[in-house]
Structure formats: C-alpha cells, structure tokens
Design a protein around this motif. Structure first.
Motif, PDB file in Angstrom:
ATOM      1  N   PHE A 122       0.738  -1.183  -0.006  1.00  0.00           N
ATOM      2  CA  PHE A 122       0.292  -0.020  -0.041  1.00  0.00           C
ATOM      3  C   PHE A 122       0.941   1.311  -0.078  1.00  0.00           C
ATOM      4  CE2 PHE A 122      -3.169  -2.863   2.775  1.00  0.00           C
ATOM      5  CZ  PHE A 122      -3.548  -3.404   1.706  1.00  0.00           C
ATOM      6  N   LYS A 133       1.061 -10.864  -3.759  1.00  0.00           N
ATOM      7  CA  LYS A 133      -0.411 -10.588  -3.603  1.00  0.00           C
ATOM      8  C   LYS A 133      -1.327 -12.022  -3.469  1.00  0.00           C
ATOM      9  CE  LYS A 133      -1.201  -5.555  -4.838  1.00  0.00           C
ATOM     10  NZ  LYS A 133      -1.492  -4.809  -5.663  1.00  0.00           N
ATOM     11  N   LEU A 169      -4.862 -10.341   4.324  1.00  0.00           N
ATOM     12  CA  LEU A 169      -4.799  -9.288   5.364  1.00  0.00           C
ATOM     13  C   LEU A 169      -6.299  -9.047   5.978  1.00  0.00           C
ATOM     14  CD1 LEU A 169      -3.843  -6.346   6.309  1.00  0.00           C
ATOM     15  CD2 LEU A 169      -5.377  -5.316   4.414  1.00  0.00           C
ATOM     16  N   PRO A 178      -7.367  -6.001   8.246  1.00  0.00           N
ATOM     17  CA  PRO A 178      -7.333  -4.890   8.904  1.00  0.00           C
ATOM     18  C   PRO A 178      -8.011  -4.602  10.122  1.00  0.00           C
ATOM     19  CG  PRO A 178      -8.481  -4.814   6.531  1.00  0.00           C
ATOM     20  CD  PRO A 178      -8.701  -6.226   7.259  1.00  0.00           C
ATOM     21  N   GLU A 212      -9.649  -2.007  10.937  1.00  0.00           N
ATOM     22  CA  GLU A 212     -11.074  -1.621  10.537  1.00  0.00           C
ATOM     23  C   GLU A 212     -12.041  -2.818  10.379  1.00  0.00           C
ATOM     24  OE1 GLU A 212      -8.499  -0.671   8.510  1.00  0.00           O
ATOM     25  OE2 GLU A 212      -8.502   1.564   8.844  1.00  0.00           O
ATOM     26  N   ILE A 213     -13.102  -2.686  10.629  1.00  0.00           N
ATOM     27  CA  ILE A 213     -13.988  -3.894   9.824  1.00  0.00           C
ATOM     28  C   ILE A 213     -14.175  -3.485   8.398  1.00  0.00           C
ATOM     29  CG2 ILE A 213     -16.380  -4.846  10.129  1.00  0.00           C
ATOM     30  CD1 ILE A 213     -14.797  -5.001  12.721  1.00  0.00           C
ATOM     31  N   ALA A 214     -13.485  -4.363   7.759  1.00  0.00           N
ATOM     32  CA  ALA A 214     -13.332  -3.977   6.372  1.00  0.00           C
ATOM     33  C   ALA A 214     -14.342  -4.855   5.576  1.00  0.00           C
ATOM     34  CB  ALA A 214     -11.853  -4.373   5.935  1.00  0.00           C
ATOM     35  N   LEU A 215     -15.737  -4.569   5.743  1.00  0.00           N
ATOM     36  CA  LEU A 215     -16.685  -5.366   5.194  1.00  0.00           C
ATOM     37  C   LEU A 215     -17.873  -4.544   4.750  1.00  0.00           C
ATOM     38  CD1 LEU A 215     -16.744  -8.175   8.024  1.00  0.00           C
ATOM     39  CD2 LEU A 215     -16.079  -8.452   5.799  1.00  0.00           C
ATOM     40  N   TYR A 216     -18.775  -5.091   4.150  1.00  0.00           N
ATOM     41  CA  TYR A 216     -19.917  -4.192   3.798  1.00  0.00           C
ATOM     42  C   TYR A 216     -20.991  -4.580   4.604  1.00  0.00           C
ATOM     43  CZ  TYR A 216     -16.830  -3.855  -0.506  1.00  0.00           C
ATOM     44  OH  TYR A 216     -15.821  -3.624  -1.265  1.00  0.00           O
ATOM     45  N   PHE A 260     -15.528 -11.485  -1.839  1.00  0.00           N
ATOM     46  CA  PHE A 260     -14.336 -11.557  -1.579  1.00  0.00           C
ATOM     47  C   PHE A 260     -13.743 -12.999  -2.051  1.00  0.00           C
ATOM     48  CE2 PHE A 260     -14.956  -8.236   1.666  1.00  0.00           C
ATOM     49  CZ  PHE A 260     -14.310  -7.210   1.049  1.00  0.00           C
ATOM     50  N   GLU A 282     -16.299   2.626   1.138  1.00  0.00           N
ATOM     51  CA  GLU A 282     -15.560   1.753   1.053  1.00  0.00           C
ATOM     52  C   GLU A 282     -14.062   1.861   1.513  1.00  0.00           C
ATOM     53  OE1 GLU A 282     -14.822   0.326  -3.217  1.00  0.00           O
ATOM     54  OE2 GLU A 282     -16.119  -1.504  -2.375  1.00  0.00           O
ATOM     55  N   ASP A 340     -13.139   4.142   3.936  1.00  0.00           N
ATOM     56  CA  ASP A 340     -13.124   4.146   5.367  1.00  0.00           C
ATOM     57  C   ASP A 340     -13.341   2.968   5.797  1.00  0.00           C
ATOM     58  OD1 ASP A 340     -12.902   6.994   4.932  1.00  0.00           O
ATOM     59  OD2 ASP A 340     -14.845   7.619   5.690  1.00  0.00           O
ATOM     60  N   SER A 341     -14.094   1.964   5.520  1.00  0.00           N
ATOM     61  CA  SER A 341     -14.235   0.694   6.290  1.00  0.00           C
ATOM     62  C   SER A 341     -12.997  -0.093   5.870  1.00  0.00           C
ATOM     63  CB  SER A 341     -15.576   0.002   5.669  1.00  0.00           C
ATOM     64  OG  SER A 341     -15.161  -0.509   4.268  1.00  0.00           O
ATOM     65  N   GLY A 342     -12.025   0.188   5.279  1.00  0.00           N
ATOM     66  CA  GLY A 342     -11.000  -0.644   4.836  1.00  0.00           C
ATOM     67  C   GLY A 342     -11.180  -1.802   3.800  1.00  0.00           C
ATOM     68  N   SER A 343     -12.239  -1.744   3.319  1.00  0.00           N
ATOM     69  CA  SER A 343     -12.542  -2.877   2.382  1.00  0.00           C
ATOM     70  C   SER A 343     -11.709  -2.689   1.126  1.00  0.00           C
ATOM     71  CB  SER A 343     -13.972  -2.761   1.940  1.00  0.00           C
ATOM     72  OG  SER A 343     -14.830  -3.197   3.081  1.00  0.00           O
ATOM     73  N   LEU A 370      -8.655  -1.683   1.166  1.00  0.00           N
ATOM     74  CA  LEU A 370      -7.254  -2.415   1.501  1.00  0.00           C
ATOM     75  C   LEU A 370      -7.401  -3.756   1.018  1.00  0.00           C
ATOM     76  CD1 LEU A 370      -6.264  -0.888   4.973  1.00  0.00           C
ATOM     77  CD2 LEU A 370      -5.605  -0.052   2.540  1.00  0.00           C
ATOM     78  N   ARG A 371      -8.483  -4.606   1.396  1.00  0.00           N
ATOM     79  CA  ARG A 371      -8.540  -6.021   1.066  1.00  0.00           C
ATOM     80  C   ARG A 371      -8.392  -5.921  -0.497  1.00  0.00           C
ATOM     81  NH1 ARG A 371     -10.106  -8.938   5.145  1.00  0.00           N
ATOM     82  NH2 ARG A 371     -11.893  -8.462   6.549  1.00  0.00           N
ATOM     83  N   LEU A 372      -9.454  -5.107  -1.203  1.00  0.00           N
ATOM     84  CA  LEU A 372      -9.350  -5.230  -2.666  1.00  0.00           C
ATOM     85  C   LEU A 372      -8.109  -4.936  -3.279  1.00  0.00           C
ATOM     86  CD1 LEU A 372     -12.825  -3.521  -3.305  1.00  0.00           C
ATOM     87  CD2 LEU A 372     -12.235  -5.742  -3.560  1.00  0.00           C
ATOM     88  N   LYS A 373      -7.108  -4.099  -2.611  1.00  0.00           N
ATOM     89  CA  LYS A 373      -5.947  -3.597  -3.159  1.00  0.00           C
ATOM     90  C   LYS A 373      -5.110  -4.695  -3.048  1.00  0.00           C
ATOM     91  CE  LYS A 373      -6.153   1.316  -3.156  1.00  0.00           C
ATOM     92  NZ  LYS A 373      -5.586   2.595  -2.225  1.00  0.00           N
TER      93      LYS A 373
END
Lengths: 251, 426
Positions: free
Chosen positions: A57, A80, A85, A87, A89-93, A105, B251, B253-256, B258-261
């Motif tokens: 990143f 990759k 990862l 993160p 943050e809760i990196a979800l929708y 995902f 997307e 701000d939630s960090g999603s 980062l996952r996608l990247k």
C-alpha cells in the motif's frame, strides 16, 4: 536446523512527505515460515507503516523487502496471491450479509463455487457465525464483526496472514475464538504477522516478537527468552514498558 | 469478466438496500423535472395562453381610447379589465391596484388624447397645403394635453413591459395613421373639389412569416417540456456523484479497499463495476424522466415531450452524459477526504456547472465572458447534445462533438483519480 525465512527486511527506511522524522529508520527483520510474529510498539512507532509496505500500500524509500523470495516492487502480484490481510477496521460491507460478503471476496480471490461454499461453511461454523450467515452485518455485535473480518482475510487460505490488531475492542469469548482459530491456521502452515497493544495476548500467542519504537526495532526474538534476558522483567508487558518507557504516546 | 459481474452484483445489492440513496437517485430527479417544467411552463407557452392582466381606463372616449381597448382585447395577449365590481375605476384606484400587485399593468388614455392627434394631424396637413408658415403651434388653439399613462407593477418582467409598450405604440400608430389619412384625403378632395373616395387600409403590405431555424425536417417546436426535460435530466444524471462518492468513501473508510488492493487487479475491477452500475442508474433515471415528459406532465397540461427521430443517437448521448457523470464521481470520491466534503463539494460543483452550462439560464443571455466559460461545462455539452436531438432534429453525426467531449472528460477524470491513487502510495 534454521527455519526457512519467508519475510526478509533489510535497512527499510520510510519518511512520509512533509515529515522530518522517519517513520521507519533502517529496520531489518527476518520472519521465518510458520511463525506467529508479533510486531509490538506504542502508537506511531511504525507498525502500520511496516505492514502497509509489506502489503504494497506504501512505497519504501530505501531498503530491501522480500516476501517468499519475491521482491515487493517487481513481483507484487506474486506476493498478493499468497498473502491475506485482516485490517484493524471492519473491512466489510455493512449492508450485506456475511454470506454475500464472503462470496464477494472469495470470488474476487478467484475461488471456484465448490471451494467457496466449502470454505464459507467451514469458517462460519468455526467462528460461530453459521446461524447469522443471512443477517445484515450492520446488526452484528463488535465481536461478531471482528470474527467475520478475520474470515474474510483467510478465506483463500493465504500462506502469509497480516493482522492489524485483530482483537481490539472485542469481548473475551470472541478474542478466545479468534486466537484459537489463528492457532489452527498457523498449525496448517500459515505464517502470521500481527500487531497488537495487548501484551499478555502477544506473550501467549506469538512465537516471535519485535518491539518497535520511533521507527526502530528495539528488540527482536522469542518473547519468553526476551523476558528472561532482561532482569526484573516478569512479563512481556514489563519488558515493553522498560524498553518504551511510561511516557504517554498520543501521536 | 466473472469478477466484474461479481462486483456489479455486490454494488447492486448495496444500492438497492440504501433506501435514501434510491430516493435521491430516482425520486428526486422526477420531482425536479415536475417542479421545474411546471414552473417554467408559462415562460415557454405562447403568449395567448398566458395573458397579461391589464386595467384599462378610457377617459378619452374617442378613436384612440376605443382603438386601444379593441386592439388590446383582440390581440389575445391581454386580459383587459375596464370596470371594477365594488369600486370606481379611476387613476388613483388603478395606481393602488397595480401597487398592490392585483394587476400587473394599468393603462389610462387621458381625456383629449384623440383630439390631440387630430389637431396635430390637421396642423401638419394644413401646413403642407398652405403657403404660410404656421409654425409648431396649433392654429386651432387647443392645448395638446392628451396622453397615455401606463402603470407597471415593479416586479413585472422587462419582456412583458416591452410587449405592452410595443402593442400600445402599434395601436396608437394605427389610430394616428388613420386620422392623418382621413385629414389628408379630405384635404385632397377639397383641393380637387371632388368627393372623398379614398379608404384607409391599415394592413401592411409585407407578410411576416414565423419559422424555427433548422436544417432538418422536424415538427418539434420549443416548449417548456422540450427544454426542461433534457436540461434537468442532465442535471439529475450528474447528481449520481453524491451516492457514488459516498459509496467510494465508505468503502475506503471501512478498509474494504485495502482488501481489494491486496487482490491483484480487483481494485480496478471494483471501480469498473461502480462506473458500470451508475451508468445503468443514469440511464434508468433518463428513461424515467422521458416517461414523465411524455406521459405524466401532459396530464398536468404541458405539451408532450417529443424524442425526435434519432433514438440511437439519443441513447448514445445519454450514455455519454452518464459516463461523464460517473467519471466525475470516481474522481471526486477518490480525492475527497470525507463523505461530507464530497457531498457538499459535489452538490455545489454540479450546481455551478449547471448554471454555467445553461441549465438555469440560457447561455445566450449570459455576458460574453460567461458564454465562453460555459463552453467548458460538461453539463453544457450534454445539454447542447440533447437540444440538437430534441429541438433541432439532429442525428448522431450532429452530436459527435458533444459525445467526444463528454467521453474525454470522463477519461480525464478517471486518469486524475488513478494518478492520485499512485501519488498517495508514495
């Protein structure tokens, strides 16, 4: 017999634009395959910067970084494919269900339908979210979200898993489930690199740690051995406070 | 392709579960078209459909007063009131009624107005047929006191004011010409000692034919619907930037993100999915607004929207506007720091671009410098393209410039977003 290195960092330096102070100052680390490696340090020490560079990143200024033998600059796509990862943050929708999130995902990772179904069922069951698979995530508790956040990072069974404070703000039960599951996947061969502020957790969970402060590695090694080597230290927390001081770190 | 479909499906699920977002995307534009078209309907209607209310007081009681009253009534442009139900109509009450805004215009033809014209005509004719220098004074000794007084409501539009003044001038000229002609004919008869057989004909010899300039065969005439539906459709389509930037920022701000990247190529696929979905949203918005213009607004008395003969060109034009709007949304969502920033800047910037683009006020009445600036507004390109199709009967080749500009704008916006992402990694 020495363990095979999976992450090699040599003289890594990074200074953010507009800052005079390097976020990472000439750090070197080697993480071996199969380890659970804890990157510990106060706020602003350089943990997230290190993870961001490892994940691609952020660009480094100087130094050499290799993951599983691949250069992070020239072979980032190869890297990759083998990393996951989780993160902070809760990196979800939030307006999707766990199943919809994991399907998204999983398919983005290229999992076929059968594998995706098997992994989804397996992970949701292990994390105690099977009954909530069709509920919207925005209705979930903090612990449930954290557990699902972890599943989204391990769905594709990565060789290396980066976790940025995966247990922050969750109850004891959820933390226990998360750590148990991480131990399970580690036993299956996944190397784990994680950051945390919970020293007790890190002491029990990690096979190796590095304490980083002001962009420099202060100590690096097995937590038990590091505690024994420093007189008066009875736990990782006392060692940590001894090395990083008691002064508040707000920035 | 499979990943793109997966991403579009995910975006679709997020969109349909966002009830407020759906309302912004579909109900607001329809409401906007309703309100703006109905408000502006009067401006675009033929004048005989929207008569100007006029109070008329004839103190002259002679040819000029009668001629003006008849002229005003027969023109069809004006609703003429000559008597009040509960009060006497005089100059004072007329002034008061116009000041109160109950009438927009009051006209008084003062006593002796026709006589003034007659005296002047008589004087001029006699001067022409006499050897003596009579001078400017009327030799009949009557004071030239007759006149027409017009009271205007201060809020009345200048265009209405000009319409009334021109009509009055026209009616007065007619009466004057008639009186002049009568005196002239009488004088000739007297000079020749014959009976006056000359008849006055006020009709002009040259016919004025009204036509709309267009190189194509079209029976579509400019009206409120033909103007407003494309204009507000372009405006509304650009408003997708609010939910689109919100989606991108959420997307991130939630960090999603980062996952996608961390999944090779998936960030690009994710952006393509957003652009694709919001282009479809724009097209649905556009179709909805066309339906409103074709079927719903006419129920409320507006003309029916005519799409013109080139449907393929219309789809291409809508697609180009949608692409430009989506590109702008992607750029803004990538660069903006917070959702609030993106929403407020996005909304204000679209309003400014709309104003510059001629959505609010036609470009041709803007000052020269603003007309030049308007050429750089993507909303102006969209509007011009739709006007070409809706009003000038143009086809695909006539809107190629606008389509080219809009597609180029979209590409530039996406490149800015891409470049910004690259810089952020440093």
């Amino acid at each position: 017999m020495p363990l095979e290195p999976i992450i090699q960092i040599e003289n890594l330096t990074k200074t953010y634009r507009g800052s005079d102070v390097p976020a990472l100052n000439n750090i070197s680390l080697t993480i071996s395959k199969g380890e659970i490696f804890g990157l510990l340090g106060p706020n602003g020490a350089g943990k997230t910067t290190t993870l961001s560079i490892l994940c691609g990143f952020l660009r480094k200024d100087f130094g050499v970084v290799k993951i599983n033998g691949f250069s992070i600059e020239k072979e980032s796509n190869e890297i990759k494919k083998i990393v996951g990862l989780v993160p902070q943050e809760i990196a979800l929708y939030e307006t999707l269900t766990p199943l919809e999130n994991l399907r998204f995902f999983g398919k983005m990772y290229g999992l076929d339908n059968d594998k995706l179904r098997q992994r989804t069922d397996e992970c949701l069951t292990l994390m105690g979210l099977d009954k909530s698979r069709n509920k919207l995530i925005k209705t979930f508790s903090g612990g449930m979200k954290r557990r699902l956040n972890l599943i989204a990072g391990i769905l594709h069974e990565p060789k290396i898993l980066f976790l940025d404070e995966p247990t922050v703000g969750v109850d004891v039960q959820s933390r226990n489930v998360i750590l148990e599951h991480l131990n399970e996947i580690n036993k299956k061969g996944t190397t784990i690199i994680y950051t945390s502020h919970y020293m007790e957790e890190a002491e029990q969970f990690c096979t190796s740690i590095a304490i980083i402060d002001s962009g420099e590695i202060i100590v690096n090694g097995n937590p038990g051995e590091l505690i024994r080597q420093n007189e008066g230290c009875t736990s990782l927390e006392t060692l940590y406070l001894l090395l990083t001081g008691r002064k508040l770190r707000d920035n | 392709m499979k990943r793109l479909i997966t991403s579009i499906h995910k975006e679709f699920l997020i969109l349909i579960r966002d009830k407020a977002g759906l309302a912004i995307l579909f109900l607001m534009p329809v409401f906007l078209i309703f309100v703006m078209t109905l408000i502006q309907d009067n401006t675009f209607r033929e004048l005989d459909e929207t008569q100007i209310n006029i109070l008329f007081l004839d103190l002259d009681g002679d040819s000029l007063g009668v001629g003006i009253e008849q002229g005003l009534k027969s023109s069809g442009f004006f609703a003429v009131t000559t008597k009040m139900e509960n009060a006497e109509l005089n100059q004072e009450s007329m002034n008061r009624l116009v000041v109160e805004g109950k009438y927009q215009i009051g006209i008084v033809v003062t006593a002796g107005a026709t006589e003034t014209i007659r005296n002047k005509a008589k004087s001029v004719i006699e001067q022409q047929f006499s050897d003596e220098d009579i001078g400017n004074e009327s030799k009949h000794g009557l004071k030239e006191s007759g006149k027409i007084i017009v009271y205007f409501d201060p809020v009345i539009k200048n265009s209405y004011k000009q319409t009334v003044m021109m009509a009055l001038q026209n009616f007065t000229n007619n009466v004057e010409a008639k009186i002049n002609f009568e005196y002239f004919a009488k004088e000739i008869s007297d000079q020749l000692s014959t009976e006056n057989k000359l008849k006055f004909n006020s009709e002009g010899g040259v016919e004025i034919e009204e036509q709309y300039a267009t190189g194509k065969l079209t029976e579509t005439f400019p009206n409120s619907v033909q103007h407003n539906v494309p204009a507000w459709a372009v405006f509304a389509m650009f408003f997708i930037i609010i939910p689109l930037t919100g989606n991108i920022i959420k997307e991130r701000d939630s960090g999603s993100v980062l996952r996608l990247k961390l999944i090779p190529g998936s960030y690009l696929v994710s952006m393509m999915a957003k652009v694709s979905l919001y282009i479809v949203v724009c097209l649905i918005q556009f179709v909805l607004m066309l339906i409103v213009g074709m079927y719903i607004l006419p129920i409320l008395g507006t003309p029916v929207l005519s799409l013109g003969p080139h449907k393929f060109a219309l789809v291409c034009m809508a697609l180009a506007v949608a692409l430009a709007a989506a590109g702008y949304g992607v750029m803004l969502g990538t660069i903006a720091g917070t959702h609030d920033q993106a929403a407020s800047f996005g909304a204000v910037s679209v309003i400014i671009l709309a104003a510059l683009g001629g959505i609010w006020v036609p470009v041709f009445i803007m000052p020269g410098i603003m007309q030049t600036i308007s050429l750089f507004s993507p909303l102006n390109w969209g509007l011009e393209g739709f006007y070409e199709l809706f009003l000038r009967g143009g086809g695909f080749t006539d809107i190629l410039l606008q389509i080219g500009l809009l597609v180029s704008f979209s590409i530039v916006m996406i490149l800015i977003a891409y470049q910004y992402q690259r810089i952020k990694r440093i």
